[in-house]
Write an enzyme that holds these catalytic residues in place. Structure first.
Site, PDB file in Angstrom:
ATOM      1  N   SER A   1      -4.563 -19.168  12.415  1.00 24.68           N
ATOM      2  CA  SER A   1      -5.207 -18.791  13.673  1.00 24.68           C
ATOM      3  C   SER A   1      -4.153 -18.432  14.713  1.00 24.68           C
ATOM      4  O   SER A   1      -2.947 -18.498  14.450  1.00 24.68           O
ATOM      5  CB  SER A   1      -6.075 -19.951  14.192  1.00 24.68           C
ATOM      6  OG  SER A   1      -5.251 -21.011  14.655  1.00 24.68           O
TER       7      SER A   1
ATOM      8  N   SER B   1      -3.702 -20.038  17.627  1.00 28.41           N
ATOM      9  CA  SER B   1      -3.569 -21.121  18.601  1.00 28.41           C
ATOM     10  C   SER B   1      -2.129 -21.397  19.007  1.00 28.41           C
ATOM     11  O   SER B   1      -1.890 -22.044  20.030  1.00 28.41           O
ATOM     12  CB  SER B   1      -4.189 -22.409  18.047  1.00 28.41           C
ATOM     13  OG  SER B   1      -3.438 -22.906  16.954  1.00 28.41           O
TER      14      SER B   1
ATOM     15  N   LYS C   1       0.749 -27.756  15.852  1.00 31.68           N
ATOM     16  CA  LYS C   1       0.801 -27.746  17.306  1.00 31.68           C
ATOM     17  C   LYS C   1       2.197 -28.161  17.747  1.00 31.68           C
ATOM     18  O   LYS C   1       3.050 -28.504  16.944  1.00 31.68           O
ATOM     19  CB  LYS C   1      -0.230 -28.701  17.916  1.00 31.68           C
ATOM     20  CG  LYS C   1      -1.668 -28.496  17.428  1.00 31.68           C
ATOM     21  CD  LYS C   1      -2.273 -27.177  17.868  1.00 31.68           C
ATOM     22  CE  LYS C   1      -3.682 -27.000  17.308  1.00 31.68           C
ATOM     23  NZ  LYS C   1      -4.224 -25.648  17.579  1.00 31.68           N
TER      24      LYS C   1
ATOM     25  N   SER D   1      -6.828 -23.202  21.964  1.00 29.83           N
ATOM     26  CA  SER D   1      -6.228 -24.155  21.042  1.00 29.83           C
ATOM     27  C   SER D   1      -7.040 -25.435  21.028  1.00 29.83           C
ATOM     28  O   SER D   1      -7.246 -26.072  22.061  1.00 29.83           O
ATOM     29  CB  SER D   1      -4.783 -24.469  21.456  1.00 29.83           C
ATOM     30  OG  SER D   1      -4.242 -25.492  20.650  1.00 29.83           O
TER      31      SER D   1
END
Length: 256
Positions: free
Chosen positions: A75, A77, A132, A215
């Protein structure tokens, strides 16, 4: 449907290893070469394949479990740092050596630092991996309001990126956490994803994506337990999204 590759690889390695051990310590000693070959052709074939595949499977299992593991970014994010379609290497030994499948730590090697880009297992669905950036360490108070990030009462400075002020029509800013300078995207001062103040519990880490308005991170799923850390993202080794040609310029890029 999520496929547990670690479990499959571990089971295949164990099975072929058992067949090899059986042949090495029992079967060959009872059956000299060529004896009973026609009657035991199926078993002989299984043994031959096991001898061929076991060393390869064992090598892959060791490398994947304790050294490096490849991941694909699914993705946007983590834009602009990582793009959808990036293939990355994750250093598995950064935060301790863990047994495959069981995820039990057997050797302590270090802990995440603020600014690290980390792959972790989603607490609610451990078979799903997220990636992340580490924002808050155990004991930190993290506040995010109107796109302003504050850690333990100190505002994290962000500057408009003069070299690339816009990234795919989204304003780009520069942020530095610890020794990690990196870009972040803020779509609009009026478009804030989720604001709040969060206290990070012991043994947990607060994660956020660099694409701050797009996100699903610790603002939504909570801080991540240390037991769910997979490793540190270190390099991009390929970029290919769909049927398009690979983006050769991203190969070898260090992840900041």
């Amino acid at each position: 449907m999520n496929i547990n590759l670690a479990l499959i690889l571990t089971l295949l390695t164990a099975f072929t290893g058992i067949v090899v051990a059986f042949d090495r310590f029992f079967y060959r000693s009872d059956h000299p070469a060529g004896e009973g070959a026609s009657e035991n052709r199926g078993l002989a074939t299984l043994i031959d394949y096991s001898w061929s595949f076991f060393p390869v499977l064992l090598f892959v299992l060791v490398i994947r479990s304790f050294v490096f593991e490849p991941f694909r970014i699914p993705s946007g994010s983590m834009m602009p740092t990582l793009l959808q379609g990036d293939y990355i290497f994750v250093k598995k030994y950064s935060y301790g050596l863990r047994l495959p499948v069981l995820e039990t730590k057997i050797w302590e090697t270090g802990a995440p630092e603020r600014g690290d880009v980390v792959v972790f297992r989603l607490p609610s669905e451990p078979n799903i991996n997220y990636i992340k950036r580490v924002i808050g360490l155990p004991g930190d108070e993290v506040s995010y309001r109107n796109h302003v990030l504050t850690i333990n009462g100190q505002q994290v400075a962000t500057l408009r990126d003069d070299a690339q002020p816009v990234f795919r029509s989204i304003p780009r800013f520069l942020e530095q956490l610890g020794e990690r300078p990196h870009g972040i995207l803020i779509q609009s001062p009026l478009n804030s994803s989720r604001d709040g103040t969060f206290v990070v519990r012991d043994g947990h880490y607060f994660m956020m994506g660099d694409n701050r308005d797009n996100s699903k991170d610790s603002r939504f799923i909570g801080a991540i337990p240390e037991t769910h850390l997979v490793g540190e993202a270190v390099r991009i080794w390929m970029h290919m999204d769909g049927l398009e040609w690979p983006d050769w310029s991203r190969i070898g890029t260090k992840i900041q």
